[in-house]
Design an enzyme around this catalytic site. Structure first.
Site, mmCIF file in Angstrom:
data_model
loop_
_atom_site.group_PDB
_atom_site.id
_atom_site.type_symbol
_atom_site.label_atom_id
_atom_site.label_comp_id
_atom_site.label_asym_id
_atom_site.label_seq_id
_atom_site.Cartn_x
_atom_site.Cartn_y
_atom_site.Cartn_z
ATOM 1 N N LYS A 172 0.824 -1.219 0.000
ATOM 2 C CA LYS A 172 0.000 0.000 0.000
ATOM 3 C C LYS A 172 0.851 1.258 0.000
ATOM 4 C CE LYS A 172 -2.419 1.049 3.745
ATOM 5 N NZ LYS A 172 -1.904 -0.155 4.353
ATOM 6 N N THR B 39 4.007 1.515 -0.819
ATOM 7 C CA THR B 39 4.758 1.508 -2.070
ATOM 8 C C THR B 39 3.908 2.092 -3.199
ATOM 9 O OG1 THR B 39 6.002 -0.441 -1.361
ATOM 10 C CG2 THR B 39 5.977 0.035 -3.721
ATOM 11 N N ARG C 234 1.819 8.703 7.147
ATOM 12 C CA ARG C 234 2.093 8.593 8.577
ATOM 13 C C ARG C 234 3.584 8.333 8.818
ATOM 14 N NH1 ARG C 234 -1.237 3.695 10.467
ATOM 15 N NH2 ARG C 234 -0.607 3.015 8.402
ATOM 16 N N PHE D 170 3.785 -8.632 -9.462
ATOM 17 C CA PHE D 170 4.869 -9.541 -9.100
ATOM 18 C C PHE D 170 5.274 -10.327 -10.350
ATOM 19 C CE2 PHE D 170 3.473 -8.489 -4.929
ATOM 20 C CZ PHE D 170 4.497 -8.815 -4.042
ATOM 21 N N PHE E 26 -3.573 -0.445 7.181
ATOM 22 C CA PHE E 26 -4.125 -1.791 7.021
ATOM 23 C C PHE E 26 -5.197 -1.835 5.930
ATOM 24 C CE2 PHE E 26 -2.517 -2.297 11.536
ATOM 25 C CZ PHE E 26 -1.430 -3.058 11.167
ATOM 26 N N TRP F 236 7.206 -0.638 -7.738
ATOM 27 C CA TRP F 236 8.291 -1.212 -6.937
ATOM 28 C C TRP F 236 9.531 -1.399 -7.802
ATOM 29 C CZ3 TRP F 236 11.165 -5.778 -7.011
ATOM 30 C CH2 TRP F 236 11.884 -6.057 -5.845
ATOM 31 N N LYS G 117 6.762 -6.452 11.031
ATOM 32 C CA LYS G 117 6.325 -5.770 9.819
ATOM 33 C C LYS G 117 7.449 -5.009 9.129
ATOM 34 C CE LYS G 117 2.736 -2.499 8.290
ATOM 35 N NZ LYS G 117 3.573 -1.375 7.843
ATOM 36 N N ALA H 126 -3.897 1.653 12.740
ATOM 37 C CA ALA H 126 -5.270 1.558 12.235
ATOM 38 C C ALA H 126 -6.052 0.416 12.875
ATOM 39 C CB ALA H 126 -5.259 1.387 10.722
#
Length: 556
Positions: A71, A73, A94, A381, A301, A409, A105, A273
């Site tokens: 998210k 990214t 944030r 991906f 999230f 990415w 994480k 969140a």
């Protein structure tokens, strides 16, 4: 492919004053924290507040899985893509918490060639905002216990102290503690608790406050305990507000940094969140909207948590209106939601994808309930197949969503042009008719049940006696008009993290609730959610190191 930290360390950053200048910010309006970080002055807002607002784009996602979604990214890459296209865009994010950074994480600066930098500074101490919040929180705790020790003029019932100390670290041993042990001079013996800093009410207050006066008013409303008559005792009654505000004076100012491609990023505040409201500060978002034509922000999230709170709490309180929503998913995560084991996600599997895409379907439906147009993006991906891609594309378009593949990415801004074009088309051709999902005057239980049924898909809600008693008391105290902030696992639409996909026929179990009177919402605790996380068996901290030249490794 290089690691995220290697890419970030090789980046050629512009001096932050040059990034600021590209948005019309004068050097006198920034406060430098070295060459590449700055705070935006209070005076800047006065200069730009009459500017026309730009368009606000919210990035959210399906429920997170071990397969990864990307998210942040996507948020960063989308901002970079607008820059490639010559659009004046800015990102509002944030700040990362040290808890997940050293836990499971990792950090929160994006990834690959869609990162905000300096990555190490951001993920570690940054400009000290979280330290200031922690200090203000614990000052209030110290003043509370000192007041009791010095005679307890407010007649505080030590069995009804609800204010908790905080620490920006995952430390399960501090969840439930006993303080005041020892001699009489050590204070009164009582049970106490710690929450992680990003779950503290002061974090929420900082992120919702418009200015210093608003901050102080909110701090004063914090309920720390109840007296023997059952009446609330506030931070204002403890004469704590002035000192707390003094500690927060710099933390209140938004931070400006940049992406790898020099798009401006205002990074400020960091409530979780799953237990707090999951959005960056109102000041950061409003300032960005005055400085740029398009502002890309995110909520933590999945959309059932961060996006719901963004719209039902932040937008409601701040008068904001999202113009478009970008909903992030991956083929891998959708197959994981379909029950495919993690070690088989690299293989084409349309049946698993078909089974798991119901999670995405529910999030699309939820966002459309707010009247905001949705763009779905697949974070690409190498193992994705054309058949899988076409299946998801058709699925989304059949549900009225624009769809784009994101390759940010790997390619940075250039990999996000397809997505940026779809977002621009949406902003120009589809009207946002945003409205929160429940009205202010609805009862607290009805608000909880609205979120549970409409957003989670629950058949109903059960309440522990303590929760029912608390919600009834809050309404009697005059807090019934506040929004609810649901504390729930991020891994499932339900409150049971093992229920993937789109569970049905379940109930949300509310075990307790407390009012954050200063922040302006009622926190509702569901399932087994913890306000102080713990570290995993193998924490990310195990792999982090620094060499004699000051080069950090292992941060991700």
């Amino acid at each position: 492919m290089k690691t995220d930290i290697e890419i970030a360390q090789e980046a050629v950053m512009l001096p932050i004053k040059e990034v600021a200048a590209s948005y019309g910010i004068l050097e006198d309006d920034i406060e430098l924290y070295g060459k590449y970080k700055a705070k935006l002055s209070d005076q800047l807002w006065e200069q730009v507040k009459e500017n026309k607002d730009g368009k606000l784009v919210l990035v959210t996602a399906i429920n997170p899985t071990p397969a990864g979604e990307g998210k942040t990214t996507t948020t960063v890459g989308l901002g970079e893509a607008f820059g490639v296209m010559g659009k004046k865009a800015m990102i509002a994010l944030r700040e990362p918490s040290l808890g997940p950074c050293f836990g499971i994480k990792g950090g929160a600066a994006g990834g690959g060639y869609a990162q905000i930098v300096p990555m190490e500074d951001l993920n570690l101490h940054f400009t000290g905002d979280f330290h200031a919040i922690t200090s203000a929180n614990n000052l209030l705790s110290a003043l509370l216990d000192n007041h009791i020790h010095q005679g307890n003029a407010l007649e505080i019932d030590t069995r009804q102290i609800i204010w908790k100390r905080c620490l920006d670290m995952n430390d399960r041993a501090l969840r439930n503690i006993v303080i005041g042990l020892g001699a009489k001079a050590e204070g009164f013996v009582r049970e106490d608790h710690f929450v992680i800093t990003v779950a503290s009410e002061i974090m929420a207050i900082l992120c919702l406050a418009n200015d210093m006066d608003d901050l102080k008013e909110r701090l004063g409303k914090i309920i720390v305990a109840y007296n023997y008559a059952g009446e609330p005792v506030t931070a204002n009654q403890l004469h704590a507000v002035g000192a707390m505000a003094a500690l927060l004076k710099d933390a209140l100012k938004p931070n400006l940094i940049q992406t790898l491609e020099h798009t401006g990023a205002i990074v400020h505040g960091g409530p979780f969140a799953n237990i707090a409201h999951g959005c960056n500060s109102v000041r950061a978002t409003k300032t960005a909207l005055k400085l740029a034509d398009i502002v890309v922000t995110e909520a933590g999230f999945g959309a059932d948590l961060g996006a719901e709170k963004f719209m039902d709490i932040k937008c409601r309180k701040a008068g904001l209106k999202p113009d478009a929503i970008v909903l992030v998913a991956t083929i891998r995560a959708l197959k994981y939601n379909g029950g495919l084991p993690k070690d088989q996600l690299n293989q084409e599997n349309i049946p698993a994808l078909e089974k798991g895409i119901v999670n995405l379907e529910k999030h699309i439906e939820n966002m459309q309930k707010y009247g905001v147009p949705v763009v779905v993006t697949l974070n690409s991906f190498l193992t994705d197949t054309e058949a899988e891609y076409q299946f998801v594309k058709n699925f989304c378009e059949e549900r009225g969503c624009e769809f784009a593949l994101s390759e940010v990415w790997e390619k940075g801004g250039k990999g996000g042009i397809q997505l940026a074009e779809k977002v621009l088309y949406t902003l120009e051709n589809k009207e946002s008719k945003f409205a929160p999902i429940y009205p202010d005057d609805m009862g607290l239980k009805e608000k909880v049940e609205t979120v549970a049924k409409e957003i989670y898909g629950a058949k109903g809600v059960t309440y522990a006696p303590a929760a029912s008693k608390a919600l009834k008391k809050f309404e009697e105290m005059g807090f019934g008009n506040l929004p609810v902030c649901m504390a729930k696992t991020q891994y499932s639409l339900s409150d049971d993290q093992t229920k993937l996909g789109r569970p049905e026929g379940f109930e949300i179990n509310v075990r307790d609730a407390y009012v954050s009177a200063g922040a302006g919402f009622v926190v509702v605790l569901t399932g087994a959610i913890m306000t102080m996380p713990g570290l995993p068996k193998k924490p990310a901290a195990d792999g982090i190191d620094i060499n004699k030249d000051g080069i950090i490794t292992g941060l991700f």
